[in-house]
Scaffold this motif. Structure first.
Motif, PDB file in Angstrom:
ATOM      1  N   LEU A 109      91.642  58.665   6.997  1.00 39.37           N
ATOM      2  CA  LEU A 109      92.638  56.696   7.575  1.00 39.37           C
ATOM      3  C   LEU A 109      92.473  56.944   9.043  1.00 39.37           C
ATOM      4  CD1 LEU A 109      95.388  57.646   5.809  1.00 39.37           C
ATOM      5  CD2 LEU A 109      93.346  56.201   4.429  1.00 39.37           C
ATOM      6  N   THR A 110      91.726  57.361   9.988  1.00 38.04           N
ATOM      7  CA  THR A 110      91.406  57.389  10.901  1.00 38.04           C
ATOM      8  C   THR A 110      91.377  55.721  11.464  1.00 38.04           C
ATOM      9  OG1 THR A 110      90.740  59.551  11.124  1.00 38.04           O
ATOM     10  CG2 THR A 110      90.648  58.027  13.457  1.00 38.04           C
ATOM     11  N   PRO A 111      90.678  54.798  10.859  1.00 33.77           N
ATOM     12  CA  PRO A 111      90.065  53.752  11.481  1.00 33.77           C
ATOM     13  C   PRO A 111      92.063  52.913  11.060  1.00 33.77           C
ATOM     14  CG  PRO A 111      88.408  54.633  10.097  1.00 33.77           C
ATOM     15  CD  PRO A 111      89.475  56.091   9.300  1.00 33.77           C
ATOM     16  N   ALA A 112      92.279  52.643   9.804  1.00 31.36           N
ATOM     17  CA  ALA A 112      93.167  52.838   9.519  1.00 31.36           C
ATOM     18  C   ALA A 112      94.408  52.676  10.245  1.00 31.36           C
ATOM     19  CB  ALA A 112      93.826  53.113   7.582  1.00 31.36           C
ATOM     20  N   THR A 113      94.311  53.875  10.523  1.00 28.81           N
ATOM     21  CA  THR A 113      95.522  54.709  11.685  1.00 28.81           C
ATOM     22  C   THR A 113      95.318  53.852  12.894  1.00 28.81           C
ATOM     23  OG1 THR A 113      95.597  56.835  10.201  1.00 28.81           O
ATOM     24  CG2 THR A 113      96.456  56.695  12.931  1.00 28.81           C
ATOM     25  N   SER A 172     102.811  49.286   7.520  1.00 30.98           N
ATOM     26  CA  SER A 172     101.673  50.509   7.533  1.00 30.98           C
ATOM     27  C   SER A 172     101.260  50.786   6.526  1.00 30.98           C
ATOM     28  CB  SER A 172     102.416  51.442   8.209  1.00 30.98           C
ATOM     29  OG  SER A 172     103.209  51.037   9.662  1.00 30.98           O
ATOM     30  N   SER A 187      89.561  52.534   0.734  1.00 34.97           N
ATOM     31  CA  SER A 187      88.349  52.459   1.232  1.00 34.97           C
ATOM     32  C   SER A 187      87.348  53.613   0.900  1.00 34.97           C
ATOM     33  CB  SER A 187      87.871  50.984   2.378  1.00 34.97           C
ATOM     34  OG  SER A 187      88.559  52.701   3.047  1.00 34.97           O
ATOM     35  N   ILE A 188      88.649  54.743   0.928  1.00 32.45           N
ATOM     36  CA  ILE A 188      88.237  56.036   0.698  1.00 32.45           C
ATOM     37  C   ILE A 188      87.107  56.424  -0.584  1.00 32.45           C
ATOM     38  CG2 ILE A 188      88.639  58.722   0.931  1.00 32.45           C
ATOM     39  CD1 ILE A 188      91.033  57.950   2.047  1.00 32.45           C
ATOM     40  N   ILE A 227      98.311  48.664   5.526  1.00 31.23           N
ATOM     41  CA  ILE A 227      97.641  49.072   6.038  1.00 31.23           C
ATOM     42  C   ILE A 227      96.590  50.136   5.290  1.00 31.23           C
ATOM     43  CG2 ILE A 227      96.664  49.253   7.752  1.00 31.23           C
ATOM     44  CD1 ILE A 227      98.332  47.774   9.225  1.00 31.23           C
ATOM     45  N   TYR A 228      97.513  51.204   4.947  1.00 30.27           N
ATOM     46  CA  TYR A 228      96.989  52.381   4.673  1.00 30.27           C
ATOM     47  C   TYR A 228      96.514  52.898   3.299  1.00 30.27           C
ATOM     48  CZ  TYR A 228      98.475  55.684   9.079  1.00 30.27           C
ATOM     49  OH  TYR A 228      98.335  56.474   9.836  1.00 30.27           O
ATOM     50  N   GLY A 237      93.218  51.011   3.022  1.00 30.93           N
ATOM     51  CA  GLY A 237      92.298  52.422   3.418  1.00 30.93           C
ATOM     52  C   GLY A 237      91.929  53.575   2.286  1.00 30.93           C
ATOM     53  N   HIS A 258      82.081  56.758  11.974  1.00 29.55           N
ATOM     54  CA  HIS A 258      81.939  55.807  10.531  1.00 29.55           C
ATOM     55  C   HIS A 258      80.630  54.848  10.728  1.00 29.55           C
ATOM     56  CE1 HIS A 258      86.215  58.148   9.485  1.00 29.55           C
ATOM     57  NE2 HIS A 258      85.616  57.610  10.421  1.00 29.55           N
TER      58      HIS A 258
END
Lengths: 293, 358
Positions: free
Chosen positions: A209-213, A171, A181-182, A174-175, A178, A292
């Motif tokens: 971070l919703t896509p990562a979540t 996790s 990428s911001i 992945i975060y 994310g 997005h």
């Protein structure tokens, strides 16, 4: 030229498709098929029993117990690694000293197999000389007599902790991807507009971070549904079925009690649950794409 | 409203010095444009004023207040970014009201002020949309809306129109000029587009290699460039520059460019000047009959722009072609042999270091 391309496309796709058909599609349909039989797993003779196996599920108290445990397992196995992974990613992204080392250290457990992780934690939880009880003993001065994996109240929770320890690294990575990428300028807007650290995290970073979540949760859901090996190693579903999950229950019914037909019916139910969750996941992905792009 | 002063400001990234000892005063209500090529340090200057970038040395004053070490949010500045920097998960209304929400302004007050700003920028029908559902121009308006809602003392624009197509860029340029007229607030604007700089600015600072080459009004920079860099950077098409040698014949200075001698009436040439560069803008060249004028040329290409044409000439003066601006319908076409006359009052002369000789 086009015809030749098509030929090679088919040839190159044929091998992976054949592997997929043999290892995934065929067992899947076999499960469906056997769920309507009373096959014991060995005998070539079996009978079709219609929906009897599925009807049995409704009256099976152990199934209900396993379903509740699966729900607890899934919620905890999703929430803990997700929250811990997010927290660690934010911490490492804030450029703390030694961030790269921490990243590697936290990611390391995901490289281990669940069997190894399970065995490590069996030792950690060991009643007499395990690390956990030794630490409690050192801190409190009293020798604890907690058999973490042998008590129904603590067994499932203990496995969840071990599972989370392994999954958190994934996790976190992945975060971290994310966070990279911001768009930097969005965070600079926060700085200029006067957002506090908490406001920045709550109003900007977490939503972005919703896509990562979604990826983290999807992986957690899929992994937790498959979560069998670590439970098998650490508790075997016990004591007294206190850590029995649906996957564990299916295994016990199929391979210990030799009720392959009933086990297949449980696996079909598990498959339908996974399918529902994956459908929700894809729907969310579509919504996300609209926001997005 | 506030003035902005930079006193001896310098910035280095490690051992790389990107801004050198910058001194600048931006008047209250002025629109100052930093213009320069990519990587010249203009955005870094803006980011130092905003507080997003620390200064290595020097002092920044906004409205008489030393803000060198003050957090960006306390400098009372607003910034509009090239990428618009809109939050994709928020509606237009939420994006505009973001700063007010952070300041815990009551929701009713936020709604009222967002509606007011949206009306001003003519984006009120878009308030419920997400940024993804907007065009580039609409997104830039939302970004501007977010910056004006907090009534900042200084607006900072970091290449805000670079991502827009040519037609929209012209429209938005006009809107920014209107906004400046209406609000009368200090604005500092960064662009690499000299046309944008010329049309918007009260004053332009031409930046090169981390230093300001020249600071002045657009026409001052156009008519009296301080050096070759400014001369070439300001104006489109850019100024023709012809290398030559200064001579004095019968007391009258002239510049010899190859075989051609061009008499200079731009003023006295300092003694000792030898190698020099002659600068002439495309509109200060005119076509005359073959054999007449200051030198001969052959038309290479004619670009018709509607009201005018750009004529590219091959001459013996330099390897590159010379650009001449003529009114449409000049009748010139590729291959024509013509004479070229220079406007003697509008010639620029630069010494061997590239500095203007006046």
């Amino acid at each position: 030229m086009e015809r030749e391309n098509r030929f090679w496309r088919i040839v190159l796709l044929a091998l992976p498709l054949a592997v997929f058909a043999v290892l995934v599609v065929w067992p899947l349909f076999s499960s469906f098929y056997y769920s309507f039989t009373n096959w014991n797993g060995f005998d070539s003779r079996y009978e079709f029993v219609g929906f009897r196996n599925f009807a049995k599920i409704y009256t099976d108290k152990l199934f209900l117990n396993a379903a509740i445990n699966t729900a607890i397992w899934m919620v905890a196995a999703i929430l803990l690694p997700t929250l811990l992974g997010l927290g660690l990613a934010l911490l490492i992204d804030s450029r703390i000293p030694g961030g790269t080392i921490f990243k590697s250290v936290f990611y390391l457990p995901i490289c281990l197999s669940a069997v190894v992780v399970g065995q490590i934690w069996v030792w950690i939880y060991q009643q007499d000389w395990g690390l956990l009880n030794t630490v409690i003993w050192t801190v409190t001065g009293e020798r604890p007599a907690i058999a973490w994996l042998a008590k129904p109240e603590t067994a499932l929770g203990s496995v969840i902790v071990a599972w989370s320890w392994q999954q958190t690294g994934l996790s976190m990575v992945i975060y971290l991807a994310g966070l990279v990428s911001i768009q930097e300028e969005l965070l600079e807007v926060c700085e200029i507009e006067g957002a506090s650290a908490w406001q920045r995290i709550r109003l900007v970073i977490i939503p972005l971070l919703t896509p990562a979540t979604i990826v983290v949760i999807a992986l957690s859901v899929i992994n937790s549904l498959k979560g069998f090996d670590i439970l098998f190693i650490m508790t075997g579903g016990g004591p007294f079925h206190s850590s029995d999950t649906l996957a564990m229950h299916m295994y016990n019914e199929s391979f210990r009690k030799y009720l392959m037909g009933y086990g297949s019916a449980i696996s079909v139910v598990l498959f339908l649950i996974a399918l529902t969750i994956i459908r929700i996941y894809f729907r969310q992905l579509r919504k996300l794409d609209e926001i997005h792009g | 409203m506030a003035d902005v002063r930079l006193d001896g400001v310098a910035k280095a990234f490690g051992s790389v010095q990107v801004i050198n000892d910058l001194n600048l005063a931006v008047d209250d209500g002025e629109l100052l444009v930093f213009v320069g090529p990519s990587g010249c340090g203009k955005s870094t200057m803006l980011r130092m004023i905003s507080g997003l970038e620390d200064v290595t040395r020097g002092r920044i004053m906004i409205g008489g207040r030393d803000v060198t070490h003050v957090a960006p949010s306390r400098r009372r500045v607003a910034m509009v970014f090239q990428s618009y920097a809109l939050f994709p998960h928020m509606s237009v209304a939420d994006n505009i009201g973001f700063g007010l929400k952070l300041a815990r302004t009551p929701p009713a007050e936020i709604r009222r002020r967002v509606a007011e700003v949206a009306r001003t920028l003519q984006i009120d029908p878009l308030l419920d949309r997400k940024p993804r559902q907007l065009s580039g121009g609409q997104r830039q308006r939302v970004a501007i809306g977010r910056s004006i809602i907090r009534n900042p003392e200084v607006f900072l624009f970091d290449e805000p129109l670079s991502n827009l197509d040519a037609a929209l860029r012209i429209r938005m340029r006009l809107e920014i000029a209107r906004l400046h007229n209406r609000l009368g607030v200090t604005m500092i604007y960064v662009t690499h587009d000299q046309t944008e700089a010329m049309t918007l600015a009260d004053r332009i600072a031409v930046v090169n290699g981390g230093s300001i080459e020249q600071l002045g009004s657009p026409m001052e920079l156009y008519d009296r460039p301080a050096n070759l860099f400014v001369a070439r950077f300001i104006g489109a098409p850019s100024m023709n520059v012809i290398p030559g040698t200064v001579t004095v014949e019968g007391g009258v200075p002239a510049i010899a460019c190859g075989e051609t001698r061009i008499r200079l009436s731009a003023g006295p040439v300092p003694p000792g000047t030898s190698d020099a560069t002659l600068g002439v803008r495309p509109e200060h060249l005119s076509a005359v009959n073959k054999g007449e004028g200051d030198f001969a040329g052959r038309v290479e290409i004619v670009e018709d722009l509607g009201a005018e044409s750009l004529v590219y000439l091959q001459t013996g003066l330099m390897a590159d072609s010379l650009t001449m601006r003529v009114t449409a319908g000049s009748g010139l076409s590729a291959g024509d042999a013509i004479g070229v006359r220079l406007d003697p009052a509008r010639l620029h002369l630069f010494d061997s270091r590239g500095l203007a000789i006046r």
